[in-house]
Structures are given as structure tokens and as C-alpha cells.
Design an enzyme around this catalytic site. Structure first.
Site, PDB file in Angstrom:
ATOM      1  N   ASP A  67     -27.385 -34.196  20.270  1.00 63.56           N
ATOM      2  CA  ASP A  67     -28.077 -33.940  20.911  1.00 63.56           C
ATOM      3  C   ASP A  67     -28.480 -32.969  21.271  1.00 63.56           C
ATOM      4  O   ASP A  67     -30.057 -32.849  21.793  1.00 63.56           O
ATOM      5  CB  ASP A  67     -28.770 -35.535  22.163  1.00 63.56           C
ATOM      6  CG  ASP A  67     -27.181 -35.065  22.877  1.00 63.56           C
ATOM      7  OD1 ASP A  67     -26.470 -34.566  22.579  1.00 63.56           O
ATOM      8  OD2 ASP A  67     -27.236 -36.084  23.960  1.00 63.56           O
ATOM      9  N   SER A  68     -28.103 -32.000  20.881  1.00 66.18           N
ATOM     10  CA  SER A  68     -28.102 -30.393  21.791  1.00 66.18           C
ATOM     11  C   SER A  68     -29.100 -29.767  20.488  1.00 66.18           C
ATOM     12  O   SER A  68     -30.011 -28.901  20.791  1.00 66.18           O
ATOM     13  CB  SER A  68     -26.945 -29.556  21.272  1.00 66.18           C
ATOM     14  OG  SER A  68     -26.278 -29.660  19.673  1.00 66.18           O
ATOM     15  N   LYS A 136     -21.170 -40.487  18.545  1.00 62.78           N
ATOM     16  CA  LYS A 136     -20.587 -40.002  19.250  1.00 62.78           C
ATOM     17  C   LYS A 136     -21.627 -40.403  21.201  1.00 62.78           C
ATOM     18  O   LYS A 136     -22.695 -40.440  20.765  1.00 62.78           O
ATOM     19  CB  LYS A 136     -20.765 -38.468  19.652  1.00 62.78           C
ATOM     20  CG  LYS A 136     -19.911 -37.904  20.895  1.00 62.78           C
ATOM     21  CD  LYS A 136     -19.602 -36.523  20.794  1.00 62.78           C
ATOM     22  CE  LYS A 136     -20.842 -35.434  20.479  1.00 62.78           C
ATOM     23  NZ  LYS A 136     -21.255 -35.416  21.870  1.00 62.78           N
ATOM     24  N   GLU A 205     -15.166 -31.590  26.304  1.00 60.63           N
ATOM     25  CA  GLU A 205     -15.947 -30.325  26.364  1.00 60.63           C
ATOM     26  C   GLU A 205     -16.501 -29.111  27.745  1.00 60.63           C
ATOM     27  O   GLU A 205     -15.933 -29.877  28.540  1.00 60.63           O
ATOM     28  CB  GLU A 205     -17.937 -30.351  26.506  1.00 60.63           C
ATOM     29  CG  GLU A 205     -17.988 -29.489  26.787  1.00 60.63           C
ATOM     30  CD  GLU A 205     -20.242 -29.227  25.806  1.00 60.63           C
ATOM     31  OE1 GLU A 205     -20.398 -30.339  25.545  1.00 60.63           O
ATOM     32  OE2 GLU A 205     -20.554 -28.735  25.962  1.00 60.63           O
TER      33      GLU A 205
HETATM   34  O1  KIV Z   1     -25.228 -32.420  21.461  1.00 62.31           O
HETATM   35  C1  KIV Z   1     -23.645 -31.455  20.651  1.00 62.31           C
HETATM   36  O2  KIV Z   1     -24.322 -30.565  19.845  1.00 62.31           O
HETATM   37  C2  KIV Z   1     -22.483 -31.740  21.337  1.00 62.31           C
HETATM   38  C3  KIV Z   1     -22.017 -30.894  20.941  1.00 62.31           C
HETATM   39  C4  KIV Z   1     -21.820 -29.416  21.676  1.00 62.31           C
HETATM   40  C5  KIV Z   1     -19.753 -31.666  20.698  1.00 62.31           C
HETATM   41  O3  KIV Z   1     -22.018 -32.694  21.547  1.00 62.31           O
END
Ligand code: KIV
Length: 291
Positions: A67-68, A136, A205
Site C-alpha cells: 500500500d506504499s 499482508k 519494519e
Molecule cells: O507497503 C509496503 O510497501 C510495505 C513494505 C514496505 C513492507 O508494507
């Protein structure tokens, strides 16, 4: 709704379409860690588009549709506004562009925290509409019941502890975690709860290195570090950070390329040639057939 993840080779821009590879599976990834030992570290990168997935796929074990993408693709200030629709669209693109890696899609903020039932509705939608292998979600002990609920109903889950970006409003920023004894204990307890709940891996993280190592030793499933430790069972980075797309370089990022400079330089040369009327040249224009 029809599935959207079939590869249509007649319209795909795959260049060339890769020979079919057998896709890795969740049990294979989980099985990389046996009795606390991971002989072959797990390689994970984020991907948001089909073409990006095509380029990363053969080098990775896992592709994370993180979700980044809220910040990286949409220019949002955090991942909080990201929607399930966004995750479904990008997840389907990444599955279309990959053949080998296990594709995991992030559950966005607000799509799973309310109840295990809400989480199941969101996660099953992501699996149906994207073809991804699992999801996730962020949070530790508070999410353990939800993780068990999902896993028992056929949805593989990766947990996420330490710095959990969706909780930025509670945490007050993106600083590293685990500096106080209380915070460190909580992170380890969160990871143990997720492991017991059935998560097949846990992202760790932005935690101080000894805590990342402690978590890795404390859980049976693999840990995947980002700002953690090389002793984690695997590593993940946001691909755009890894290839140098942004000026800001967080401490935990290593840049393996300077792609922003390459794009900026290409745009400058293109603009110069358009303004000088030297592009398009004869090679890029259609000429009448000579009779
Ligand atoms: O959203 C994301 O890209 C993540 C990673 C940084 C682990 O959760």
C-alpha cells in the site's frame, strides 16, 4: 465479476513473453525456514505495475503489491487513504506481469481492522479479483484472531510488526521502533502472536537491529526485514527506493541504480530535440511508399 488476471499474450507488452515458469507457492516460502534456520534468504520487492513485475519477477521469491503505492504511485501523503479498489487494480496488474514469484497484496487501512469477517470479505475479494496468493496486514496481537480466521478459511497471511505505516497517526511519524524496553517487548510479543496465529511470514519494519534479530529467533515462520537486520530470514525494499527514483533516501535503503537521473536526462534530451525540431527524424516518421 470475471477474473482479470489471465495473461492475454496478444495484447500484453511482455517483450518477449517469458517462457512459462512454475510459480513458487506459500508453503515453499514458509518451508525456507526449518527449525530456526533459513539457508536461502527470501527475496521480496514491491511491484505496482505489470511491466515492473515482469522486470523483477525472475529475481524475486515474493512480489509485494504494497500500500506504499499510495505515496509512490498516487502521490498521497501516507498509505491511510489507499482503497481496496486501488489494491485490486494494481494486484491484478502485478499477477499478469509475473510467472514465478508469489504475489502478496497489502490489505489497505480500514479494510480489515473492524472484524475477522470484514477482513475475510476484503481478502477474498483481493484473491478472486487479482489472482494473488495471499495478503499482508499490519498489527500484532490485536490482529492475531483475524489472522487465524483468514488462514483457517484458505487465505495465506503475512504479518507486519514494528513500524506499521498505517498507524502513522498513532505513532506520530515514521521513526524507528523498539528503542524502549516496553516497545521492544511489545514488538517481540506481536510477532510471536502472529506466528502462533498462522502467519506464514512476518515483515519486521524499522526496528533497532537487536530486536529484529530477537524476533527472528523467537518465531518459527520467516521474518522479512526492512530496516531490520541481515539476520532476518529475508529482505524487502520498495523498488522505487532501491532503484533511486526519489531524492529522499531513508537510512534502511540502499540504492542499486539512479533511475530518476536517467529519466530526467532522457526527458531533457527529448524536450531539446522537440524544440529544435530534430525529433521526429526520418526514422520515426511514415513516408509514402516509393512507386
Ligand atoms: O507497503 C509496503 O510497501 C510495505 C513494505 C514496505 C513492507 O508494507
Amino acid at each position: 465479476m470475471s477474473t482479470t488476471f489471465e495473461l492475454d499474450t496478444s495484447t500484453s507488452r511482455a517483450n518477449p513473453t517469458p517462457a512459462p515458469m512454475k510459480r513458487l507457492t506459500v508453503p515453499v516460502i514458509r518451508g525456507r525456514k526449518q527449525d530456526g534456520v533459513t539457508a536461502e534468504p527470501i527475496v521480496m520487492l514491491t511491484a505496482y505495475t505489470a511491466r515492473q513485475a515482469q522486470l523483477l519477477d525472475e529475481h524475486c521469491d515474493l512480489l509485494l503489491v504494497g500500500d506504499s503505492l499510495g505515496q509512490v504511485v498516487y502521490g498521497l501523503p501516507s498509505s491511510v487513504p489507499v482503497t481496496l479498489d486501488m489494491m485490486a487494480a494494481h494486484g491484478a496488474a502485478v499477477v499478469r506481469g509475473s510467472y514465478h514469484s508469489v504475489v502478496i497484496v497489502d490489505m489497505p487501512f480500514g479494510a480489515y481492522e473492524q472484524s475477522p469477517e470484514q477482513a475475510f470479505a476484503s481478502a477474498s475479494r483481493l484473491l478472486k479479483e487479482t489472482g494473488c496468493a495471499g495478503v499482508k496486514l499490519e498489527g500484532g496481537e490485536a490482529m492475531a484472531e483475524t489472522v487465524t480466521f483468514l488462514v483457517r478459511r484458505g487465505i495465506p497471511v503475512i504479518g507486519h510488526v514494528g513500524l506499521t505505516p498505517q498507524a502513522v497517526n498513532v505513532l506520530g511519524g515514521y521513526n524507528s521502533r523498539g528503542r524502549s524496553e516496553e516497545e521492544a517487548k511489545k514488538i517481540v510479543a506481536d510477532a510471536i502472536a502472529l506466528d502462533k496465529a498462522g502467519a506464514f511470514a512476518i515483515v519486521v519494519e524499522g526496528v533497532v537491529e537487536p530486536i529484529a534479530v530477537e524476533v527472528t529467533k523467537a518465531v518459527a515462520c520467516p521474518t522479512i526485514g526492512i530496516g531490520g537486520s541481515s539476520q532476518c530470514d529475508g529482505q524487502v525494499l520498495v523498488t522505487e527506493d532501491m532503484v533511486g527514483m526519489f531524492e529522499r533516501v531513508p537510512r534502511f535503503v540502499k540504492r542499486y541504480a539512479e533511475v530518476a537521473d536517467i529519466i530526467s536526462d532522457a526527458a531533457a534530451r527529448y524536450a531539446g530535440e522537440v524544440r529544435a525540431r530534430s525529433f521526429p527524424g526520418i526514422e520515426q516518421t511514415y513516408q509514402p511508399k516509393k512507386s
